[in-house]
Design a protein around this motif. Sequence first.
Motif, PDB file in Angstrom:
ATOM      1  N   GLN A  99     -94.895 -96.989 -50.718  1.00  7.40           N
ATOM      2  CA  GLN A  99     -95.544 -96.568 -52.215  1.00  7.40           C
ATOM      3  C   GLN A  99     -95.433 -95.215 -51.991  1.00  7.40           C
ATOM      4  OE1 GLN A  99     -96.874 -99.762 -51.889  1.00  7.40           O
ATOM      5  NE2 GLN A  99     -95.466-100.352 -53.623  1.00  7.40           N
ATOM      6  N   GLY A 100     -95.715 -94.385 -53.291  1.00  8.71           N
ATOM      7  CA  GLY A 100     -95.976 -93.092 -53.426  1.00  8.71           C
ATOM      8  C   GLY A 100     -94.976 -92.085 -52.733  1.00  8.71           C
ATOM      9  N   ILE A 101     -93.864 -92.662 -52.767  1.00  7.48           N
ATOM     10  CA  ILE A 101     -92.613 -91.920 -51.778  1.00  7.48           C
ATOM     11  C   ILE A 101     -92.488 -90.557 -52.609  1.00  7.48           C
ATOM     12  CG2 ILE A 101     -90.180 -91.806 -51.499  1.00  7.48           C
ATOM     13  CD1 ILE A 101     -90.214 -94.851 -51.223  1.00  7.48           C
ATOM     14  N   LYS A 102     -92.459 -90.332 -53.754  1.00  4.29           N
ATOM     15  CA  LYS A 102     -92.088 -89.114 -54.155  1.00  4.29           C
ATOM     16  C   LYS A 102     -93.232 -87.940 -54.091  1.00  4.29           C
ATOM     17  CE  LYS A 102     -91.059 -87.350 -58.933  1.00  4.29           C
ATOM     18  NZ  LYS A 102     -92.114 -87.038 -59.593  1.00  4.29           N
ATOM     19  N   TRP A 103     -94.422 -88.373 -54.032  1.00  2.70           N
ATOM     20  CA  TRP A 103     -95.538 -87.679 -53.801  1.00  2.70           C
ATOM     21  C   TRP A 103     -95.706 -87.241 -52.491  1.00  2.70           C
ATOM     22  CZ3 TRP A 103    -100.607 -89.130 -51.505  1.00  2.70           C
ATOM     23  CH2 TRP A 103    -101.470 -88.256 -51.754  1.00  2.70           C
ATOM     24  N   ILE A 104     -95.343 -88.124 -51.557  1.00  7.57           N
ATOM     25  CA  ILE A 104     -95.383 -87.852 -50.020  1.00  7.57           C
ATOM     26  C   ILE A 104     -94.320 -86.992 -49.486  1.00  7.57           C
ATOM     27  CG2 ILE A 104     -95.371 -88.772 -47.750  1.00  7.57           C
ATOM     28  CD1 ILE A 104     -96.785 -91.425 -49.182  1.00  7.57           C
ATOM     29  N   SER A 105     -92.973 -87.081 -50.400  1.00  8.15           N
ATOM     30  CA  SER A 105     -91.981 -86.313 -49.760  1.00  8.15           C
ATOM     31  C   SER A 105     -92.270 -84.904 -50.207  1.00  8.15           C
ATOM     32  CB  SER A 105     -90.747 -86.620 -50.571  1.00  8.15           C
ATOM     33  OG  SER A 105     -90.277 -87.975 -50.449  1.00  8.15           O
ATOM     34  N   GLU A 106     -92.798 -84.953 -51.807  1.00 11.70           N
ATOM     35  CA  GLU A 106     -93.369 -83.469 -52.088  1.00 11.70           C
ATOM     36  C   GLU A 106     -94.196 -82.653 -51.109  1.00 11.70           C
ATOM     37  OE1 GLU A 106     -94.636 -83.879 -55.850  1.00 11.70           O
ATOM     38  OE2 GLU A 106     -92.511 -84.237 -56.626  1.00 11.70           O
ATOM     39  N   LYS A 107     -95.313 -83.489 -50.629  1.00 15.61           N
ATOM     40  CA  LYS A 107     -96.456 -83.091 -49.525  1.00 15.61           C
ATOM     41  C   LYS A 107     -95.673 -82.580 -48.350  1.00 15.61           C
ATOM     42  CE  LYS A 107    -100.182 -85.265 -47.852  1.00 15.61           C
ATOM     43  NZ  LYS A 107    -101.437 -86.075 -48.365  1.00 15.61           N
ATOM     44  N   ASN A 130     -94.275 -97.836 -35.059  1.00 18.38           N
ATOM     45  CA  ASN A 130     -94.354 -97.125 -36.451  1.00 18.38           C
ATOM     46  C   ASN A 130     -95.883 -97.307 -36.880  1.00 18.38           C
ATOM     47  OD1 ASN A 130     -94.479 -99.562 -38.032  1.00 18.38           O
ATOM     48  ND2 ASN A 130     -92.270 -99.310 -38.236  1.00 18.38           N
ATOM     49  N   ILE A 131     -96.132 -96.458 -37.974  1.00 20.84           N
ATOM     50  CA  ILE A 131     -97.438 -96.738 -38.781  1.00 20.84           C
ATOM     51  C   ILE A 131     -97.218 -96.824 -39.995  1.00 20.84           C
ATOM     52  CG2 ILE A 131     -99.611 -95.693 -39.067  1.00 20.84           C
ATOM     53  CD1 ILE A 131     -99.518 -94.159 -36.468  1.00 20.84           C
ATOM     54  N   VAL A 132     -97.474 -97.963 -40.708  1.00 24.47           N
ATOM     55  CA  VAL A 132     -97.217 -97.961 -42.116  1.00 24.47           C
ATOM     56  C   VAL A 132     -98.406 -97.387 -42.750  1.00 24.47           C
ATOM     57  CG1 VAL A 132     -96.685 -99.885 -43.999  1.00 24.47           C
ATOM     58  CG2 VAL A 132     -95.833-100.089 -41.581  1.00 24.47           C
ATOM     59  N   HIS A 133     -97.994 -96.747 -43.775  1.00 27.11           N
ATOM     60  CA  HIS A 133     -99.053 -96.036 -44.771  1.00 27.11           C
ATOM     61  C   HIS A 133    -100.214 -95.392 -43.995  1.00 27.11           C
ATOM     62  CE1 HIS A 133     -97.690 -96.747 -48.809  1.00 27.11           C
ATOM     63  NE2 HIS A 133     -97.074 -97.831 -48.431  1.00 27.11           N
ATOM     64  N   PRO A 134     -99.903 -94.579 -43.217  1.00 26.65           N
ATOM     65  CA  PRO A 134    -101.143 -93.875 -42.534  1.00 26.65           C
ATOM     66  C   PRO A 134    -101.804 -92.821 -43.581  1.00 26.65           C
ATOM     67  CG  PRO A 134     -99.127 -92.860 -41.867  1.00 26.65           C
ATOM     68  CD  PRO A 134     -98.639 -94.013 -42.641  1.00 26.65           C
ATOM     69  N   GLU A 135    -102.920 -92.362 -43.122  1.00 27.70           N
ATOM     70  CA  GLU A 135    -103.222 -91.122 -43.834  1.00 27.70           C
ATOM     71  C   GLU A 135    -102.720 -89.911 -43.038  1.00 27.70           C
ATOM     72  OE1 GLU A 135    -107.302 -90.763 -43.449  1.00 27.70           O
ATOM     73  OE2 GLU A 135    -107.856 -93.147 -43.881  1.00 27.70           O
ATOM     74  N   MET A 136    -102.301 -89.160 -44.137  1.00 26.40           N
ATOM     75  CA  MET A 136    -101.405 -87.997 -43.439  1.00 26.40           C
ATOM     76  C   MET A 136    -101.682 -86.916 -44.290  1.00 26.40           C
ATOM     77  SD  MET A 136     -97.378 -88.014 -43.260  1.00 26.40           S
ATOM     78  CE  MET A 136     -96.941 -87.528 -44.722  1.00 26.40           C
ATOM     79  N   ASP A 137    -102.513 -85.738 -43.753  1.00 32.10           N
ATOM     80  CA  ASP A 137    -102.964 -84.643 -44.218  1.00 32.10           C
ATOM     81  C   ASP A 137    -102.576 -83.390 -43.674  1.00 32.10           C
ATOM     82  OD1 ASP A 137    -104.395 -85.723 -46.851  1.00 32.10           O
ATOM     83  OD2 ASP A 137    -105.481 -86.749 -45.024  1.00 32.10           O
ATOM     84  N   PRO A 138    -102.128 -82.440 -44.038  1.00 32.26           N
ATOM     85  CA  PRO A 138    -101.969 -81.191 -43.315  1.00 32.26           C
ATOM     86  C   PRO A 138    -103.096 -80.716 -42.838  1.00 32.26           C
ATOM     87  CG  PRO A 138    -101.393 -80.704 -45.675  1.00 32.26           C
ATOM     88  CD  PRO A 138    -101.587 -82.079 -45.579  1.00 32.26           C
ATOM     89  N   VAL A 139    -103.115 -80.200 -41.685  1.00 33.15           N
ATOM     90  CA  VAL A 139    -104.489 -79.753 -41.127  1.00 33.15           C
ATOM     91  C   VAL A 139    -105.198 -78.851 -42.160  1.00 33.15           C
ATOM     92  CG1 VAL A 139    -105.515 -78.303 -39.278  1.00 33.15           C
ATOM     93  CG2 VAL A 139    -103.645 -79.960 -38.720  1.00 33.15           C
ATOM     94  N   SER A 140    -104.316 -77.731 -42.524  1.00 32.64           N
ATOM     95  CA  SER A 140    -105.184 -76.944 -43.424  1.00 32.64           C
ATOM     96  C   SER A 140    -105.904 -77.592 -44.765  1.00 32.64           C
ATOM     97  CB  SER A 140    -104.062 -76.054 -44.108  1.00 32.64           C
ATOM     98  OG  SER A 140    -103.071 -77.015 -44.667  1.00 32.64           O
TER      99      SER A 140
END
Length: 706
Positions: A99-107, A130-140
């Motif tokens: 889910q949210g493929i577009k949004w995550i690709s952009e990120k 693998n990890i399915v739907h992890p939380e993923m945020d840039p360190v910043s």
Amino acid sequence: MANILEQEIKFLPGIGEKRGNLLTKELNISTFRDMLYTFPFKYIDRSKVYAISEIEPTTAYIQLRGKITEARIEGNGPGKRLVCTLRDSSGSIDLVFFQGIKWISEKVTKHKGDDFIVFGKPTEFNGRRNIVHPEMDPVSESSRDSIPNTMVGVYSSTDKLRNSGISIKVFSKFQHTLLEKVLPQIKETLPDNIIRRYNLCPLKYALTNIHFPKDMVSLSHAQHRLKFEELFYLQLSLLKQKNIRMAAECGQIFKKVGTAFNYCYSHLNFELTGAQKKVIKEIRSDMASGKGMNRLLQGDVGSGKTLVAFLSALLAVDNGAQACIMAPTEVLAIQHYKNFIKLMEGSNVNIALLTGSTKKKERVSIDTGLREGSIDILVGTHAVIEDNVVFKNLGFVVIDEQHRFGVDQRARLRFKSGIAPHVLVMTATPIPRTLAMTLYGDLDVSVIDELPPGRKPIQTLALKESQRYKLYEFIKKEINQGHQAFIVYPLIKESETMDYKNLEEGYLNITENFPAPEYITAVVHGQQKNENKQYDMELFAKGRAHILVATSVIEVGVDVPNASVMVIESAERFGLSQLHQLRGRVGRGAEKSYCILMTGYKLSKESKRRIELMCATNDGFELAEEDLKMRGPGDLDGTRQSGLAIDLKISNIAKDSLILNTARNAAEEILAQDPLLEKQESMIFKRELQLLKETTPIEIDYSKIS
Ligand code: ADP
Ligand code: MG
């Protein structure tokens, strides 16, 4: 104003109709309250970052840090997914998003080359981690966005929730929103004096810190408070029900100790143990009180519960009432019956036996005898609770090995008479004190904590198949010394046919190795005709057969004091309390006895532990405690069968026994002052109990268990 906690979950900002329904379906959350009381099942230290190479097949939630080196779309249609490769200095792992493929690709594109903080639960798919739907945020960004503490609660979730974008982080956010919204309106659920006296933190503090702990200490305060509250109200509700029952229910008054009791007592060829005397005293005092007795009698196998039950039945008879003793199996009912007949030979106490295989003609005469009152004591199987069994004046009921009876069956016996009869429930599965308190909070409990004198501890050992010849040599030695041996096969419902095959093969093997006429082997199992079962059982009981091959279901409570060896085949397939029960079939005479556990080569960790425990101790209560710790209360032998699974949100009966004790005492003290919670200062308890009843209906009516 309606309580805000009763609001439907869809009204929480961010949830809405669709997610609300999903939460209800997946996690049983339909109101704000449900959500608020859905606690993390564990906490993770988010200050720690692992290397990808540290991930193991058993790793649960984990936090990683690395760069996204590749992002690609795989599959199409409903299986279409975005796969990002996360790499750190130790290796790489795939992160998969449906889910949210577009949004995550952009990120990912936007933060190309940045380090990402990734949090999730590794799984394996097609041989790749693998990890399915992890939380993923840039360190910043992650520091700005994340909740400011390092302990993060992990809530139960399901694939469906994860796939609809309700990650742990999202769920956490819901909790955060919810807390902000409801906290100002949360009412304290315990009175001040209890909070102060037991050093509890306020409810608001507890609810905040259970979801978002400031640190370890706050978390443990929060947990303590919520556990106390949960157990306190459970106990209060059970004990109050007991009070209500006591107030409403009168019992026949049996004051006299008469000829029947004295006849039996003076014909015993041994002295009662101190514990037996103590329990009989307790029962006598219940029976004379004018209130209905509801007593649970616990005693390890072989502690002599049957005799206590029988003497108590004679007390009822001495006072002009009838008694009924219900056993879980026919073999056992017959054994009890014969014992009682023998004990009362020459007296004028009339004892009858009623089982499923009682012949029609006899059945008619028993019916008459019960109605007219010429039968004093009825011994039987569950046949005795059928509606057409009618007593003239049933005053006392014994339920032996209660865990084999359903709650419903017990309730039926209880209502067989105008004034409810006194009830004694006996269990040979020692229930740890803490559990007994929770499950049977409204019963009085007696314990026989002493075995008849002269019993030698049973020696228990475990053998593997390769040592079978040794086993047979040993059995022969024992038989040559005039003793007998049980050989028991597991019987587990799902694989009944296979089990019988095992038993049959075992039987053949035994008759080959122990050939007649030197050795006689009897066999008893559930698929036999009753006459055959009866015949073989008797052969063994009378000492004419040396070996009894049987399934585990048959032998509960069988008493053959001359048997000195109990062999349990495929012992790893039995639960601890069942193993202990079986072992209790030997060691009843004066001879040294042995329990031999035959096991396969590959044992699970738990099986191994069970076998070790059996070899290490003979104490049923100790084993029961261990059993509880290993399996949890809902799973304990007997509780599941009787429908007594209990659903606690935060407490663990096995681990929180100290809190349980304190909570129990607190509840007792309150009820001592105000038995039905009618005083003004008890309003808060009444309110909470009412709420408990509405929100977590206890499926079983505890007052009817006995
Ligand atoms: P359980 O508690 O497992 O039902 P039983 O009632 O079957 O135990 O008793 C086990 C055996 O101990 C029986 O053979 C019984 O006759 C015997 N027994 C009971 N009480 C005493 C006693 N006080 N002294 C010696 N033997 C006893
Ligand atoms: Mg018994």
